[in-house]
Structures are given as C-alpha cells and as structure tokens.
Design an enzyme around this catalytic site. Sequence first.
Site, PDB file in Angstrom:
ATOM      1  N   GLU A  49     -10.428  -4.293  -7.635  1.00  0.00           N
ATOM      2  CA  GLU A  49      -9.020  -4.550  -8.106  1.00  0.00           C
ATOM      3  C   GLU A  49      -8.220  -5.372  -7.500  1.00  0.00           C
ATOM      4  O   GLU A  49      -8.072  -5.493  -6.212  1.00  0.00           O
ATOM      5  CB  GLU A  49      -8.352  -2.941  -8.544  1.00  0.00           C
ATOM      6  N   CYS A  87      -1.796  -8.491  -4.041  1.00  0.00           N
ATOM      7  CA  CYS A  87      -2.543  -7.321  -3.223  1.00  0.00           C
ATOM      8  C   CYS A  87      -4.233  -7.572  -3.372  1.00  0.00           C
ATOM      9  O   CYS A  87      -4.636  -7.404  -4.672  1.00  0.00           O
ATOM     10  CB  CYS A  87      -2.026  -5.987  -3.712  1.00  0.00           C
ATOM     11  N   CYS A 102     -14.253   1.822  -0.001  1.00  0.00           N
ATOM     12  CA  CYS A 102     -14.032   1.949   1.512  1.00  0.00           C
ATOM     13  C   CYS A 102     -14.467   3.011   2.222  1.00  0.00           C
ATOM     14  O   CYS A 102     -14.776   3.949   1.610  1.00  0.00           O
ATOM     15  CB  CYS A 102     -12.467   2.070   1.388  1.00  0.00           C
ATOM     16  N   CYS A 147      -9.847   8.209   4.007  1.00  0.00           N
ATOM     17  CA  CYS A 147      -8.461   8.816   4.144  1.00  0.00           C
ATOM     18  C   CYS A 147      -8.358   9.766   3.186  1.00  0.00           C
ATOM     19  O   CYS A 147      -8.465   9.335   1.909  1.00  0.00           O
ATOM     20  CB  CYS A 147      -7.332   7.748   4.413  1.00  0.00           C
ATOM     21  N   CYS A 178      -6.097   8.885  -0.114  1.00  0.00           N
ATOM     22  CA  CYS A 178      -6.191   7.579  -0.588  1.00  0.00           C
ATOM     23  C   CYS A 178      -7.252   7.526  -1.707  1.00  0.00           C
ATOM     24  O   CYS A 178      -8.356   7.973  -1.246  1.00  0.00           O
ATOM     25  CB  CYS A 178      -6.440   6.242   0.282  1.00  0.00           C
ATOM     26  N   CYS A 235      -0.261   1.324  -3.699  1.00  0.00           N
ATOM     27  CA  CYS A 235      -1.066   1.662  -2.769  1.00  0.00           C
ATOM     28  C   CYS A 235      -1.866   3.010  -2.784  1.00  0.00           C
ATOM     29  O   CYS A 235      -1.154   4.083  -3.149  1.00  0.00           O
ATOM     30  CB  CYS A 235       0.049   1.764  -1.502  1.00  0.00           C
TER      31      CYS A 235
HETATM   32  N1  SAH Z   1      -7.541   0.031   4.702  1.00  0.00           N
HETATM   33  C1  SAH Z   1      -6.281  -0.750   4.954  1.00  0.00           C
HETATM   34  C2  SAH Z   1      -5.841  -1.556   3.698  1.00  0.00           C
HETATM   35  C3  SAH Z   1      -5.680  -0.819   2.538  1.00  0.00           C
HETATM   36  S1  SAH Z   1      -4.471   0.456   2.002  1.00  0.00           S
HETATM   37  C4  SAH Z   1      -5.289   0.266   5.620  1.00  0.00           C
HETATM   38  O1  SAH Z   1      -5.421   1.391   5.546  1.00  0.00           O
HETATM   39  O2  SAH Z   1      -4.307  -0.461   6.176  1.00  0.00           O
HETATM   40  C5  SAH Z   1      -3.006  -0.188   2.041  1.00  0.00           C
HETATM   41  C6  SAH Z   1      -1.624   0.873   2.280  1.00  0.00           C
HETATM   42  O3  SAH Z   1      -1.639   1.963   1.543  1.00  0.00           O
HETATM   43  C7  SAH Z   1      -2.282   1.448   3.723  1.00  0.00           C
HETATM   44  O4  SAH Z   1      -1.213   1.419   4.499  1.00  0.00           O
HETATM   45  C8  SAH Z   1      -2.517   2.784   3.155  1.00  0.00           C
HETATM   46  O5  SAH Z   1      -2.326   3.848   4.280  1.00  0.00           O
HETATM   47  C9  SAH Z   1      -1.595   3.063   1.903  1.00  0.00           C
HETATM   48  N2  SAH Z   1      -1.894   4.239   1.158  1.00  0.00           N
HETATM   49  C10 SAH Z   1      -3.219   4.604   0.850  1.00  0.00           C
HETATM   50  N3  SAH Z   1      -2.968   5.716  -0.225  1.00  0.00           N
HETATM   51  C11 SAH Z   1      -1.734   5.736  -0.208  1.00  0.00           C
HETATM   52  C12 SAH Z   1      -0.873   6.349  -1.196  1.00  0.00           C
HETATM   53  N4  SAH Z   1      -1.702   7.445  -1.855  1.00  0.00           N
HETATM   54  N5  SAH Z   1       0.273   6.419  -1.174  1.00  0.00           N
HETATM   55  C13 SAH Z   1       0.862   5.520  -0.628  1.00  0.00           C
HETATM   56  N6  SAH Z   1       0.366   4.682   0.150  1.00  0.00           N
HETATM   57  C14 SAH Z   1      -1.129   4.865   0.406  1.00  0.00           C
END
Ligand code: SAH
Length: 429
Positions: free
Chosen positions: A152, A165, A172, A176, A179, A412
């Site tokens: 996406e 974005c 991935c 985490c 996420c 995000c």
């Molecule tokens: N892998 C990279 C980029 C992708 S995520 C990274 O982790 O930085 C982009 C951002 O969204 C990251 O800061 C991530 O931690 C955040 N993110 C992931 N899940 C989220 C959520 N449920 N709510 C808000 N931010 C989130």
Amino acid sequence: MTENPRTRETRPQAVPASSRSGAVRETRTAQVRPRTEGWTQQKDAEGRPLLQFASPKRGKPPVHLADLTPAERTEKVKELGLPGFRAKQLSTHYFRHYTSDPEQMTDLPADTREQLVAGMLPSLLTEVRRLETDRGDTIKFLWRLHDGALVESVLMRYPGRITLCVSSQAGCGMNCPFCATGQAGLTRNMSTAEIIEQIVRANRLIADGGLGGKKADDHSMERVSNIVFMGMGEPLANYKRVMDAVRSMVAPQPDGLGMSARGITVSTVGLVPAIKKLADENIPVTFALSLHAPDDHLRDELIPVNSRWKVDEALDAAYEYYAKTGRRVSIEYALIKDMNDHAWRADLLAEKLNQRGRGWVHVNPIPLNPTPGSVWTSSEIPVQNEFVRRLNDAGIPTTLRDTRGKEIDGACGQLVATTEDEAASAAMS
Ligand code: SAH
C-alpha cells in the site's frame, strides 16, 4: 552510553491504594504489558518474537528503467538493438511526464515503441483498490506486485506540500506487536523500481487532478514533494534498494525525479549498523527513529529488534546521524494508553536526549492508531498533552503528529494489504 540505574528504579509498580500519596503521583499509573490478542505473534526457536532480516526468495520483479543507472539504461536499450539515446527519451517520459504508455510517446518511432516499453518499462504495480477520505485529500492505494504480493501507499495533501507514504517491503519482518504490517511477517523486499513506481503513479494521478483538497484547475505542475518511508516494511532491512530509490528520487530530471533529499524521511525501528551506513551516504535525508519507549525494559517487548540494539545504542546512532549530517533527527513515539505514556517516561526520554546534546532532535509523539485484533488503545488526550508538555519544558521540541487516513486504515501502523482487502474489492466491482 549505559542506562542510568537511578532512572531505571523509577519504573512504576502497582501501589496499594492505602499507600498512595501525592508525592509518588507517577507511580500510581498502571503499567500495561504488551501482549497480543486476536492474532498470534510468530516466535523464533527460543520463544522470542521472530525477526526476519533476510527477504524470502521469490521470483524477482522484471528489471525496469528505474532499477538501472543512466549508463546501464543506455546499455540495456542498445541490447534491445536500438540506439542508446532512446534511453534518455524514455527516462523523460517516465520521470518527467510520469507515463509508461507507448501511445503517449510520439517522439519515438511508432514501430519500436512497444518493444522499448516492454523491455524498459514493464508493468510493476497493478492497482487493486483506491480508498479516499471525504474531501479526497488523502488517498490510499492498494497495489498488486508481479508475484501477487500486496503493498500500500498513502498520498496526502497538506497546506504547501504533498506527501507520499511509501512501502519498501511487502510485509515486514520486525514483528512490532502494535503494528498491523508486522503481523503477517515479511513476504519480500521490494525492488528499487517498485518503490519509485509508487511515486510516479501518485504524480500521474496528481497531474490528472485526482488528488482533492485544493481548488485549482491546473494541477499539471503539482507533484509529490515529500516522501516518508513509513508505509509497509523496514526500509533499512532493504538497504541497497531503498538507497538506490532515494538516489533516483534526488537525481535531476530526467535521470530521476529531481526531488529534494530533505523532503525524504527514512524511518527505522533502529537497525544500528544501517543507521551508521546511512550517515555516511552524504545524502541529507531526514532520519526518523521509531523509539516508542526510553527504557529497555519496555522497548524489549514493544520493539522486538531491541533485543539486538538497545535504546542507548539506537539513540547514539541517531545522534551520530545528526553529528555527521547536521540534519535534526526525529524520534517517533506512538502513545499507547498506560503502556508507554507515563510522565516519568517523558522525563526519562528528555533526559536521554539532553544527555547527548541540545538542538539535535525533535520528538513526534503520535496517538496510537487502532489495528485489527489489538487490545491497546491510544492515550487519553490530557495524558498526551502532559507527555508533550514535559518534553517541551525540558527543551526538546515536541509536536504531536497529525494522524491522517485513519478512516481508511491508511494511518501509521495500519497498512496490512491483506487478501481480504482484495476479496472486498472483488466483491465491490
Ligand atoms: N519500519 C519503519 C517504518 C514503518 S512504520 C519504522 O518502524 O520506523 C512508520 C511509523 O509508524 C513507525 O514510527 C511505527 O512505529 C509507527 N506505527 C506502527 N504502528 C503504529 C500504530 N498502530 N499507531 C501509530 N503509529 C504506528
């Protein structure tokens, strides 16, 4: 730098109501421990959250002009039996006019256009679905790659800028738990051209007037001005292709997209050796570290890669990025209710950042976006405000980030590009 033992002790414990007093206000706050519900986090042989650094082997996407250097493009055109200068013409169509349509390429001989396009500009992304918010100023694209993998991208108009974005991997491997992208693991790395094509397609749509939010008749001069690598994937786990894509973004047209490096943000969970490499590239991109907790105790659970590189190592690498490039770095911090939003954590974060210097960093807290199956919620507004206030009071510029695209699961951490998405789109059409 090592963790300060004094601050470690301030970690809140459950305190019986009878012993609570105003003096220990912070320790009254509950501490929710990370856990997942509604889905099972993949584990490695030792029972720890699985980390996937290497891309599973799958059929490679076709080689595309955007995968090659200008010299290689000329070579490839010659290999097709055509004059090398055609490469520049094709690059102009692609990087300046955002087209891969042979019909549009009237400066090329009609009888070789199809062959040139088939050899140099193969189709990479098939649009499966497009979702827009009400005013049409935020658009989420779901793309199918040549092997069926789904990714996406999210396009957003802001006053004075247009941000895309982009995804850098299908899925991935960083796992985490908060996420959505990590839940299904890593499908594969995206190629350089697959990354670039997301921008070219967005630019095409903008030029055609397809992005709302601005009342103007002529959109032909508008295009994506800012890129954030905050879509699907961990960009620094796909280092070479991501950096080649960044080089194409900043190369002047028609060799590349002619964008400003400062408008490109590379965001990472904290792959320390790759951060160091990035600092030596001499391309002044904006660097963002997804920290989400200032203490290893919590970050070990929240960001599984913390088992490899600890908070202090990641912060040292971020500081080094600033020291080498002069670019102020961003710390990303998703505020999760009773998980990482405690006042003492804001103070500890400020302390750790100030220990390393002044003026080198700003903090971007973002209220957690809901993800499927997650039991976690975003922090209450007064708690968010207190978190921000404490950092600002400690001299760390801190701004709460706007969460765009929540209504279309485009914010995000919400990008998952599931086959259900595809099924839903099939049902709709
Ligand atoms: N892998 C990279 C980029 C992708 S995520 C990274 O982790 O930085 C982009 C951002 O969204 C990251 O800061 C991530 O931690 C955040 N993110 C992931 N899940 C989220 C959520 N449920 N709510 C808000 N931010 C989130």
